[in-house]
Design a protein around this motif. Sequence first.
Motif, PDB file in Angstrom:
ATOM      1  N   LEU A 121       0.844  -1.197   0.000  1.00 16.26           N
ATOM      2  CA  LEU A 121       0.000   0.000   0.000  1.00 16.26           C
ATOM      3  C   LEU A 121       0.876   1.241   0.000  1.00 16.26           C
ATOM      4  O   LEU A 121       1.933   1.274   0.637  1.00 16.26           O
ATOM      5  CB  LEU A 121      -0.865   0.057   1.257  1.00 16.26           C
ATOM      6  CG  LEU A 121      -2.003  -0.926   1.401  1.00 16.26           C
ATOM      7  CD1 LEU A 121      -2.678  -0.726   2.757  1.00 16.26           C
ATOM      8  CD2 LEU A 121      -3.001  -0.782   0.286  1.00 16.26           C
ATOM      9  N   ASP A 122       0.395   2.276  -0.681  1.00 15.49           N
ATOM     10  CA  ASP A 122       1.011   3.585  -0.562  1.00 15.49           C
ATOM     11  C   ASP A 122       0.920   3.968   0.917  1.00 15.49           C
ATOM     12  O   ASP A 122      -0.142   3.816   1.528  1.00 15.49           O
ATOM     13  CB  ASP A 122       0.243   4.582  -1.428  1.00 15.49           C
ATOM     14  CG  ASP A 122       0.866   5.956  -1.423  1.00 15.49           C
ATOM     15  OD1 ASP A 122       1.092   6.523  -0.323  1.00 15.49           O
ATOM     16  OD2 ASP A 122       1.113   6.487  -2.513  1.00 15.49           O
ATOM     17  N   PRO A 123       2.003   4.435   1.537  1.00 16.41           N
ATOM     18  CA  PRO A 123       1.956   4.780   2.966  1.00 16.41           C
ATOM     19  C   PRO A 123       0.857   5.785   3.309  1.00 16.41           C
ATOM     20  O   PRO A 123       0.297   5.739   4.403  1.00 16.41           O
ATOM     21  CB  PRO A 123       3.342   5.361   3.248  1.00 16.41           C
ATOM     22  CG  PRO A 123       4.219   4.829   2.179  1.00 16.41           C
ATOM     23  CD  PRO A 123       3.345   4.622   0.972  1.00 16.41           C
ATOM     24  N   ASN A 124       0.517   6.666   2.383  1.00 19.90           N
ATOM     25  CA  ASN A 124      -0.543   7.652   2.634  1.00 19.90           C
ATOM     26  C   ASN A 124      -1.931   7.015   2.595  1.00 19.90           C
ATOM     27  O   ASN A 124      -2.911   7.669   2.965  1.00 19.90           O
ATOM     28  CB  ASN A 124      -0.470   8.791   1.607  1.00 19.90           C
ATOM     29  CG  ASN A 124       0.799   9.593   1.753  1.00 19.90           C
ATOM     30  OD1 ASN A 124       1.267   9.838   2.858  1.00 19.90           O
ATOM     31  ND2 ASN A 124       1.389   9.970   0.634  1.00 19.90           N
ATOM     32  N   SER A 125      -2.016   5.774   2.166  1.00 22.13           N
ATOM     33  CA  SER A 125      -3.302   5.078   2.078  1.00 22.13           C
ATOM     34  C   SER A 125      -3.461   4.027   3.164  1.00 22.13           C
ATOM     35  O   SER A 125      -4.450   3.289   3.174  1.00 22.13           O
ATOM     36  CB  SER A 125      -3.433   4.427   0.691  1.00 22.13           C
ATOM     37  OG  SER A 125      -3.418   5.415  -0.317  1.00 22.13           O
ATOM     38  N   ARG A 126      -2.519   3.950   4.071  1.00 19.66           N
ATOM     39  CA  ARG A 126      -2.614   2.985   5.167  1.00 19.66           C
ATOM     40  C   ARG A 126      -3.629   3.444   6.202  1.00 19.66           C
ATOM     41  O   ARG A 126      -3.914   4.623   6.317  1.00 19.66           O
ATOM     42  CB  ARG A 126      -1.238   2.787   5.807  1.00 19.66           C
ATOM     43  CG  ARG A 126      -0.275   2.064   4.866  1.00 19.66           C
ATOM     44  CD  ARG A 126       1.108   1.919   5.416  1.00 19.66           C
ATOM     45  NE  ARG A 126       1.100   1.183   6.678  1.00 19.66           N
ATOM     46  CZ  ARG A 126       2.133   1.126   7.500  1.00 19.66           C
ATOM     47  NH1 ARG A 126       3.245   1.743   7.206  1.00 19.66           N
ATOM     48  NH2 ARG A 126       2.057   0.445   8.615  1.00 19.66           N
ATOM     49  N   GLY A 127      -4.178   2.481   6.942  1.00 14.21           N
ATOM     50  CA  GLY A 127      -5.106   2.793   8.010  1.00 14.21           C
ATOM     51  C   GLY A 127      -6.514   3.112   7.543  1.00 14.21           C
ATOM     52  O   GLY A 127      -7.333   3.615   8.312  1.00 14.21           O
TER      53      GLY A 127
END
Length: 146
Positions: A77-83
């Motif tokens: 996942l793109d880190p900005n799309s985590r969580g």
Amino acid sequence: MKIVPARTDDFAEILVVWEKSVRATHHFLSEEDIESFKPLILSEFLPAVALFCLKDDSDRIHGFLGTSEENIEMLFLDPNSRGKGYGRMLLDFAIKDLSASSVDVNEQNPEALGFYEHMGFVVAARSPVDGMGKPFAILHMRLAHI
């Protein structure tokens, strides 16, 4: 968000997502390791799997998944799309639509290990080196209910 089969013209964006994800989670890799993997990702790893992208309405890739037989070979996942539940979406798709029941995780990536354990996977075996013979231990996980 939609999960769609990846096309070869998605590969460049997939590589960007892969690199961002690896830099955010694979702290055990050196810069040399990351740079040596990049051409292999494009030329060997992506073409070798059933590859799917998680895209938004503007066709931006937020994550991707690659499977071979019943094994999840890659999920990034793109880190900005985590969580946001996107990892769960990709994993559920892999399990329900692609019959995936196993995954290999770098032992030095505790976030991924915790994610897969939370999703019902258990460690079935351990290898002291990765598939390329590098000293990155791999945990072979499988769904607990299988």
